[in-house]
Design a protein around this motif. Structure first.
Motif, PDB file in Angstrom:
ATOM      1  N   UNK A 178     -22.398   2.449 -37.243  1.00  0.00           N
ATOM      2  CA  UNK A 178     -23.180   1.241 -37.455  1.00  0.00           C
ATOM      3  C   UNK A 178     -22.712   0.082 -36.615  1.00  0.00           C
ATOM      4  N   UNK A 179     -21.522   0.208 -36.023  1.00  0.00           N
ATOM      5  CA  UNK A 179     -20.994  -0.887 -35.216  1.00  0.00           C
ATOM      6  C   UNK A 179     -20.128  -0.342 -34.094  1.00  0.00           C
ATOM      7  N   UNK A 180     -19.938  -1.195 -33.098  1.00  0.00           N
ATOM      8  CA  UNK A 180     -19.041  -0.891 -31.989  1.00  0.00           C
ATOM      9  C   UNK A 180     -17.926  -1.927 -31.987  1.00  0.00           C
ATOM     10  N   UNK A 181     -16.706  -1.474 -31.775  1.00  0.00           N
ATOM     11  CA  UNK A 181     -15.568  -2.365 -31.607  1.00  0.00           C
ATOM     12  C   UNK A 181     -15.193  -2.353 -30.140  1.00  0.00           C
ATOM     13  N   UNK A 182     -15.172  -3.524 -29.515  1.00  0.00           N
ATOM     14  CA  UNK A 182     -14.953  -3.643 -28.077  1.00  0.00           C
ATOM     15  C   UNK A 182     -13.713  -4.483 -27.825  1.00  0.00           C
ATOM     16  N   UNK A 183     -12.786  -3.942 -27.048  1.00  0.00           N
ATOM     17  CA  UNK A 183     -11.574  -4.680 -26.679  1.00  0.00           C
ATOM     18  C   UNK A 183     -11.788  -5.282 -25.298  1.00  0.00           C
ATOM     19  N   UNK A 184     -11.655  -6.594 -25.179  1.00  0.00           N
ATOM     20  CA  UNK A 184     -11.992  -7.288 -23.941  1.00  0.00           C
ATOM     21  C   UNK A 184     -10.770  -8.027 -23.401  1.00  0.00           C
ATOM     22  N   UNK A 185     -10.876  -8.395 -22.141  1.00  0.00           N
ATOM     23  CA  UNK A 185      -9.874  -9.229 -21.488  1.00  0.00           C
ATOM     24  C   UNK A 185     -10.609 -10.235 -20.621  1.00  0.00           C
ATOM     25  N   UNK A 186      -9.920 -11.290 -20.227  1.00  0.00           N
ATOM     26  CA  UNK A 186     -10.558 -12.285 -19.369  1.00  0.00           C
ATOM     27  C   UNK A 186     -11.394 -13.273 -20.149  1.00  0.00           C
ATOM     28  N   UNK A 187     -12.609 -13.567 -19.633  1.00  0.00           N
ATOM     29  CA  UNK A 187     -13.479 -14.583 -20.205  1.00  0.00           C
ATOM     30  C   UNK A 187     -14.051 -14.114 -21.541  1.00  0.00           C
ATOM     31  N   UNK A 188     -13.536 -14.673 -22.617  1.00  0.00           N
ATOM     32  CA  UNK A 188     -13.952 -14.229 -23.948  1.00  0.00           C
ATOM     33  C   UNK A 188     -15.415 -14.561 -24.218  1.00  0.00           C
ATOM     34  N   UNK A 189     -15.838 -15.768 -23.870  1.00  0.00           N
ATOM     35  CA  UNK A 189     -17.218 -16.180 -24.135  1.00  0.00           C
ATOM     36  C   UNK A 189     -18.208 -15.302 -23.369  1.00  0.00           C
ATOM     37  N   UNK A 190     -17.883 -14.984 -22.118  1.00  0.00           N
ATOM     38  CA  UNK A 190     -18.763 -14.137 -21.321  1.00  0.00           C
ATOM     39  C   UNK A 190     -18.823 -12.713 -21.835  1.00  0.00           C
ATOM     40  N   UNK A 191     -17.772 -12.254 -22.505  1.00  0.00           N
ATOM     41  CA  UNK A 191     -17.732 -10.882 -23.000  1.00  0.00           C
ATOM     42  C   UNK A 191     -18.781 -10.652 -24.076  1.00  0.00           C
ATOM     43  N   UNK A 192     -19.042 -11.664 -24.910  1.00  0.00           N
ATOM     44  CA  UNK A 192     -20.068 -11.531 -25.940  1.00  0.00           C
ATOM     45  C   UNK A 192     -21.429 -11.299 -25.294  1.00  0.00           C
ATOM     46  N   UNK A 193     -21.717 -12.036 -24.236  1.00  0.00           N
ATOM     47  CA  UNK A 193     -22.973 -11.842 -23.518  1.00  0.00           C
ATOM     48  C   UNK A 193     -23.063 -10.466 -22.880  1.00  0.00           C
ATOM     49  N   UNK A 194     -21.930  -9.951 -22.373  1.00  0.00           N
ATOM     50  CA  UNK A 194     -21.906  -8.606 -21.802  1.00  0.00           C
ATOM     51  C   UNK A 194     -22.280  -7.557 -22.835  1.00  0.00           C
ATOM     52  N   UNK A 195     -21.725  -7.702 -24.025  1.00  0.00           N
ATOM     53  CA  UNK A 195     -22.010  -6.732 -25.086  1.00  0.00           C
ATOM     54  C   UNK A 195     -23.488  -6.778 -25.465  1.00  0.00           C
ATOM     55  N   UNK A 196     -24.034  -7.976 -25.608  1.00  0.00           N
ATOM     56  CA  UNK A 196     -25.455  -8.096 -25.945  1.00  0.00           C
ATOM     57  C   UNK A 196     -26.323  -7.474 -24.849  1.00  0.00           C
ATOM     58  N   UNK A 197     -25.982  -7.731 -23.589  1.00  0.00           N
ATOM     59  CA  UNK A 197     -26.770  -7.199 -22.472  1.00  0.00           C
ATOM     60  C   UNK A 197     -26.735  -5.678 -22.444  1.00  0.00           C
ATOM     61  N   UNK A 198     -25.559  -5.101 -22.718  1.00  0.00           N
ATOM     62  CA  UNK A 198     -25.433  -3.645 -22.716  1.00  0.00           C
ATOM     63  C   UNK A 198     -26.303  -3.022 -23.802  1.00  0.00           C
ATOM     64  N   UNK A 199     -26.367  -3.667 -24.971  1.00  0.00           N
ATOM     65  CA  UNK A 199     -27.198  -3.147 -26.069  1.00  0.00           C
ATOM     66  C   UNK A 199     -28.675  -3.227 -25.707  1.00  0.00           C
ATOM     67  N   UNK A 200     -29.086  -4.362 -25.143  1.00  0.00           N
ATOM     68  CA  UNK A 200     -30.507  -4.528 -24.785  1.00  0.00           C
ATOM     69  C   UNK A 200     -30.891  -3.647 -23.607  1.00  0.00           C
ATOM     70  N   UNK A 201     -29.930  -3.297 -22.750  1.00  0.00           N
ATOM     71  CA  UNK A 201     -30.239  -2.417 -21.618  1.00  0.00           C
ATOM     72  C   UNK A 201     -30.596  -1.012 -22.089  1.00  0.00           C
ATOM     73  N   UNK A 202     -30.024  -0.590 -23.202  1.00  0.00           N
ATOM     74  CA  UNK A 202     -30.339   0.728 -23.737  1.00  0.00           C
ATOM     75  C   UNK A 202     -31.685   0.716 -24.450  1.00  0.00           C
ATOM     76  N   UNK A 203     -31.907  -0.320 -25.258  1.00  0.00           N
ATOM     77  CA  UNK A 203     -33.165  -0.431 -26.000  1.00  0.00           C
ATOM     78  C   UNK A 203     -33.459  -1.906 -26.222  1.00  0.00           C
ATOM     79  N   UNK A 204     -34.401  -2.491 -25.451  1.00  0.00           N
ATOM     80  CA  UNK A 204     -34.634  -3.944 -25.501  1.00  0.00           C
ATOM     81  C   UNK A 204     -35.013  -4.478 -26.876  1.00  0.00           C
ATOM     82  N   UNK A 205     -35.559  -3.646 -27.751  1.00  0.00           N
ATOM     83  CA  UNK A 205     -35.998  -4.137 -29.053  1.00  0.00           C
ATOM     84  C   UNK A 205     -34.868  -4.211 -30.081  1.00  0.00           C
ATOM     85  N   UNK A 206     -33.701  -3.716 -29.725  1.00  0.00           N
ATOM     86  CA  UNK A 206     -32.590  -3.722 -30.677  1.00  0.00           C
ATOM     87  C   UNK A 206     -32.086  -5.137 -30.914  1.00  0.00           C
TER      88      UNK A 206
END
Length: 270
Positions: A178-206
């Protein structure tokens, strides 16, 4: 039990009734694969929905200890959470003793589990729980303890006494991620956007809730921070008042001794 500043939890909202379990698992695997290719992502692991804020009840026991003795009626039982490979490495759990789950811990392989210290003490007091066998159901199929966690929280960040048990998602036939746990480094604020983009790239309606682990526990820590700020402010005011008081005493003493100082000067003192 989790690195609050480098761990992102992405909970994907799915219409569970309209998707078969195999499709849900495939969807999460695709999102995880997409995220692993992003720069600044050090690890991705799957888990049941909100692994730190939910869990299924279980009463594990072992040979030589009666189930009723280990779990008396009315006592809180263990909370089971299914997670994917490298879950503890992804969330940054330094207290893990033993090993993490791997891709080899799949269906058809020996059943394994990671438990926390309170459960280890209950099942094997004064013994090392690593490598021990416990039973999860009446079939008495052996589940081998491959890891023991020290401090890890459940439901409340300031509590460490819940009895916890982690099992592989691949060995949980009726449980979907039901969830993904992602370990990030570098720009923390930008990482949230990366995760959202990856989810929408698989299925835009998610739609998904993407938050840092610190955001989950912040409401619990906020009263402590407010109290600490208030005490700090009161301490600063007290320090200022004390400084003014000391200055006033010294100034009064010096003024009272002015005649004495004038006489000493008149007699030749420097």
């Amino acid at each position: 039990g989790v690195d609050l500043d480098r761990t992102i939890q992405a909970t994907i909202n799915l219409e569970r009734g309209g998707r078969p379990l195999s499709e849900v698992r495939l969807l999460f695997e695709r999102v995880a694969a997409q995220l692993r290719g992003h720069s600044g992502v050090d690890g991705v692991a799957l888990a049941e929905r909100a692994p730190y804020m939910s869990g299924r009840a279980a009463s594990p026991w072992r040979e030589g200890r009666a189930l009723a003795d280990l779990w008396p009626p009315g006592q809180e039982v263990a909370y089971v959470t299914a997670v994917g490979p490298s879950f503890f490495a992804t969330v940054g759990a330094p207290s893990l003793r033993g090993r993490d789950f791997t891709d080899d811990d799949g269906a058809g392989r020996a059943k394994v589990a990671v438990i926390n210290a309170p459960l280890a003490r209950r099942l094997w007091p004064n013994e090392d729980a690593l490598g021990k066998c416990m039973w999860m159901d009446q079939s008495r199929t052996c589940t081998i303890v491959i890891g023991v966690l020290g401090g890890v929280w459940k439901f409340h960040a300031l509590e460490r006494d819940k009895i916890l048990l982690y099992v592989p998602l691949a060995q949980s036939a009726n449980v979907a991620p039901g969830s993904l746990l992602v370990r990030v480094s570098g720009n923390a604020a930008g990482s949230v956007g990366q995760v959202r983009s990856a989810i929408h790239a698989i299925e835009p309606t998610l739609t998904a809730s993407v938050v840092f682990a610190r955001d989950i526990v912040d409401p619990e820590f906020r009263p402590w921070r407010i109290s600490a700020a208030m005490f700090s402010a009161l301490a600063a005011v007290s320090l200022i008042i004390a400084a003014i008081g000391i200055y006033g005493v010294v100034a009064f003493t010096a003024t009272a001794r002015l005649p004495e100082m004038a006489i000493r000067l008149a007699l030749g003192a420097r």
